[in-house]
Design an enzyme around this catalytic site. Structure first.
Site: not given
Ligand code: HEM
Length: 319
Positions: A63, A71, A73, A77, A95, A194-195, A247
């Site tokens: 993430r 942001v 590129g 940053s 963030n 989000h897997t 997965d």
């Molecule tokens: C529409 C796009 C996206 C939205 C709205 C979104 C939103 C979120 C939110 C709300 C969380 C939980 C953060 C928290 O509660 O602190 C999250 C976690 C995460 N997101 Fe996304 N996300 C998006 C796209 C992506 C993309 C493109 C990636 C990677 C290429 C990604 C990877 C992850 C990962 C791996 C987590 C878990 C992080 C952790 O456990 O520390 N997300 N995301």
């Protein structure tokens, strides 16, 4: 694209073509082969030891790269600390209290600095770390092009406006990704991230209590850990079945109403992206290939190259 056409082109397009052409010409998978031959192995072992200490860290590191690249590129940053007279991106809305893994990058960077001082950029470290994190959790691998340089500035306002919030509708999500050059299908593949990983209660409380569209058993267990008030930082796995395994379970969960971020649910809500969810749910190989290709594309967003930017010695501050 129009870059190849010799008809009249506006100056802005010419500039864009020049920048794109230069960028892709200079990033190379062998960029550190002579200047720092051990760079990739140092990064990989740093990731592997962080992920073996805590599997979730692999998700957090993936993430981190996304929140850097969207942001202005992939320029590291996001890693700049706030100071008395500088406000960076770490405390921007998407963030603050949410992005993790800065210390893992610090450890890797200091090992690289002792081996090859001022050679490996923080932006390249983030790109390789994201790939190695996915691999460490059982996901696909891809070749990372290298040679990105580090920014000397950061933009909290761009962080607030460029990173899509989980409240977006499907059309909002599609346009947020289209603004960065991604198709809807690539967006669905990227959201397959989000897997793995976790979300805080505050990120999905409204969804849990205001809309009745989460599998009943899952909703009950989520509510036990995410009360209607308080417990903002309590964590729930984004993939209820296999949160530390990269997965295609996320797509199966989507089909059975077992996801809880509003934005995730939008991907399978009777709209144009349902077909992609179905395809990735039934074929994990296609998902992994498309995900890897989309990650390469994300990692190539507006890199600083040539003499732009710098190679920071400490990822947290400019030299
Ligand atoms: C529409 C796009 C996206 C939205 C709205 C979104 C939103 C979120 C939110 C709300 C969380 C939980 C953060 C928290 O509660 O602190 C999250 C976690 C995460 N997101 Fe996304 N996300 C998006 C796209 C992506 C993309 C493109 C990636 C990677 C290429 C990604 C990877 C992850 C990962 C791996 C987590 C878990 C992080 C952790 O456990 O520390 N997300 N995301």
């Amino acid at each position: 694209m129009a870059c190849e056409s010799s008809s009249v082109r506006p100056t802005s397009l010419l500039l864009l073509c020049f920048l794109l052409g230069t960028a892709s010409a200079q990033l190379s998978s062998t960029f550190y082969s002579t200047s720092c031959p051990s760079a990739l192995s140092i990064i990989k072992s740093g990731v592997n030891s962080a992920v073996s200490r805590e599997a979730r860290m692999g998700a957090s590191l993936l993430r981190l790269h996304f929140h850097d690249c969207f942001v202005n590129g992939c320029d590291a940053s996001i890693l700049l600390d706030d100071t008395a007279n500088f406000t960076g991106e770490k405390n921007a809305g998407p963030n603050a209290n949410s992005i993790r893994g800065y210390e893992v990058i610090d450890t890797i960077k200091s090992q690289l600095e002792s081996k090859c001082p001022s050679v490996v950029s923080c932006a390249d470290i983030l790109a390789v770390v994201a790939r190695d994190s996915v691999v460490a959790l059982g996901g696909p691998s891809w070749t990372v092009s290298l040679g990105r340089r580090d920014s000397t500035t950061a933009s909290p306002s761009a962080a607030n406006s460029s990173i899509p919030p989980p409240t977006l509708s499907l059309s909002g999500l599609i346009s947020a990704f289209s603004n960065k050059g991604f198709t809807a299908k690539e967006m669905v593949a990227l959201l397959g991230s989000h897997t793995i990983g976790h979300a805080r209660c505050t990120a999905f409380r409204a969804q849990l209590y205001d809309e009745n569209n989460i599998n009943a058993m899952l909703a009950t267990s989520l509510k036990a850990n995410c009360p209607s008030s308080g417990g903002d930082n309590n964590l729930s796995p984004l993939d209820v079945t296999s949160p530390t395994s990269f997965d295609n379970a996320f797509f199966k969960n989507l089909q059975t109403q077992k996801v809880f971020l509003h934005s995730d649910q939008q991907l399978f809500s009777g709209g144009s992206t349902d077909a992609h969810v179905n395809a990735y749910s039934s074929d994990s190989g296609t998902f992994k290939t498309d995900f890897a290709n989309a990650m390469v594309k994300m990692g190539n967003l507006s890199p600083l190259i040539g003499s732009s930017g710098q190679i920071r010695k400490n990822c947290r501050k400019i030299n």
